[in-house]
Design a protein around this motif. Sequence first.
Motif, PDB file in Angstrom:
ATOM      1  N   LEU A 357     111.446  52.577 -88.740  1.00 18.64           N
ATOM      2  CA  LEU A 357     111.387  51.164 -89.505  1.00 18.64           C
ATOM      3  C   LEU A 357     110.812  51.262 -90.816  1.00 18.64           C
ATOM      4  N   SER A 358     111.389  50.927 -92.157  1.00 17.19           N
ATOM      5  CA  SER A 358     111.125  51.263 -93.405  1.00 17.19           C
ATOM      6  C   SER A 358     111.342  49.904 -94.227  1.00 17.19           C
ATOM      7  N   LEU A 389     120.970  50.406 -91.896  1.00 18.53           N
ATOM      8  CA  LEU A 389     120.683  51.179 -90.622  1.00 18.53           C
ATOM      9  C   LEU A 389     121.549  52.570 -91.074  1.00 18.53           C
ATOM     10  N   TYR A 390     120.866  53.826 -90.601  1.00 20.70           N
ATOM     11  CA  TYR A 390     121.366  55.004 -90.830  1.00 20.70           C
ATOM     12  C   TYR A 390     121.082  55.985 -89.669  1.00 20.70           C
ATOM     13  N   GLU A 391     121.793  56.785 -89.277  1.00 20.15           N
ATOM     14  CA  GLU A 391     121.822  57.603 -88.132  1.00 20.15           C
ATOM     15  C   GLU A 391     121.933  59.092 -88.529  1.00 20.15           C
ATOM     16  N   GLU A 392     120.980  60.120 -87.816  1.00 20.06           N
ATOM     17  CA  GLU A 392     121.300  61.642 -88.204  1.00 20.06           C
ATOM     18  C   GLU A 392     120.551  62.211 -87.000  1.00 20.06           C
ATOM     19  N   PHE A 393     121.059  63.220 -86.572  1.00 22.76           N
ATOM     20  CA  PHE A 393     120.835  63.850 -85.342  1.00 22.76           C
ATOM     21  C   PHE A 393     120.272  63.148 -84.116  1.00 22.76           C
ATOM     22  N   ILE A 397     116.957  55.207 -88.518  1.00 18.56           N
ATOM     23  CA  ILE A 397     116.203  54.599 -89.493  1.00 18.56           C
ATOM     24  C   ILE A 397     116.812  53.152 -90.091  1.00 18.56           C
ATOM     25  N   ASN A 398     116.065  52.253 -89.951  1.00 20.54           N
ATOM     26  CA  ASN A 398     116.544  50.846 -90.630  1.00 20.54           C
ATOM     27  C   ASN A 398     115.777  50.858 -91.825  1.00 20.54           C
TER      28      ASN A 398
END
Length: 426
Positions: A357-358, A389-393, A397-398
């Motif tokens: 969370l950032s 919201l992002y997704e990798e691997f 991360i939001n």
Amino acid sequence: MLKINRFLTVIFVRFKTTSMPRWLIPLIILVIVIVAVEIYTFQAFKTISKNKWVRFSFLAISAAVYINFFITMLTYDRGNGQTPQFQMAMGLMLTFAIPKLVVIIFLFGEDIYRWIVKLISLVSSGETKSIPSRRKFISQLALGIAAIPFVSFIYGIIQGKYNYKVIKYQLSFDDLPAAFDGYTITQISDIHSGSFTNREKIQYGVDLINEQQSDLLLFTGDIVNNKADEMDDWIDVFDKLSAKEGKYAILGNHDYGDYMDWKTPQDKIDNFEKVKNIHQKIGFDLLLDEHRYIEKNGDKIALLGVENWGRGFNQAGDLEKASAGVQKDDFKILMSHDPSHWQEKVKKDDFNYHLTLSGHTHGLQMGIEIPGFLKWSPSQYVYKQWAGLYEEFGRFINVNRGFGYHAFPGRVGIWPEITVIELKKA
């Protein structure tokens, strides 16, 4: 020609050898750009209106905005932090300058067309004809379209910065402990209390956070702009924040007081201690490269919080220290203020931080977002993960768009955000 060359050489040598303040050259360049912009924009007004009062009003308002901006910048004392006067001067400058750039695009395009017409006429007939006059329709179109960002910025300064949006996500994980299936987390970020001016609106935002009735409330940094006393008038508002099973926080880059001039190094150290104490006053457990275990019905998840770590500056955060004592197969939620930390360090870490969370970016507080169709802000040219919201691997991360505002006293298209995340067991 020889005399001209000698004259230019003398001017260059004198300019090069003269002791000048470092800020003077950028200021001269800025003034030249402003003059060019104003001349171009004034052409549009001259084309659509012959009324002297319309022209005079345009020039007078533009001059007032620029004078206010330059006086504010030249008299600005970094020892006071960002004052409301500083932010308003910046806001007015952007409000009037950006629409003028829209006008320039249209008029410059028309100028290219006018020169092409002239060249074609010269080649075809061999006669030198005057450049076609500017078309009234193009000036009207340019000013009409420029009115859209102008009105948007006015709205953003008056109301947009309080246009709080609750954004909800449901995230599924194979290894989420069963007891946490349906567990809810509210994330807020970037309060920037030194910018606040409207108590009623801020209270509304705090009430909206509490209405989510989440299990956990997480704050991801920047409680002030620079100084701890910016929060003095707002502690009795934010200490009403509530969550069923706890409130946790981390520091952001502005909490360190790096962006203002302190009278002594000790003043900065004392201020930093006061900023950390603010979190305790409003009921947050401040994580400084630490972790806590959240337990529920015999299961547990690890909540980690690092100090600020940003690409290229203020890399105080120590992820390894925060993770000491946490097991690799534990389900982990990481709070890290700057999303560049996730991009540079976290997402590829074998220790597997499931959810980060950032905040930090604010989405630059201006952009265009049409869900499912368009998402754009100048912020995306600096940060790969800049809002949402992002997704990798298989890791998420939001990036929260922020609760408050900074530098520009408004929000245009990128609204203040309250994020609610529901964890589900896949």
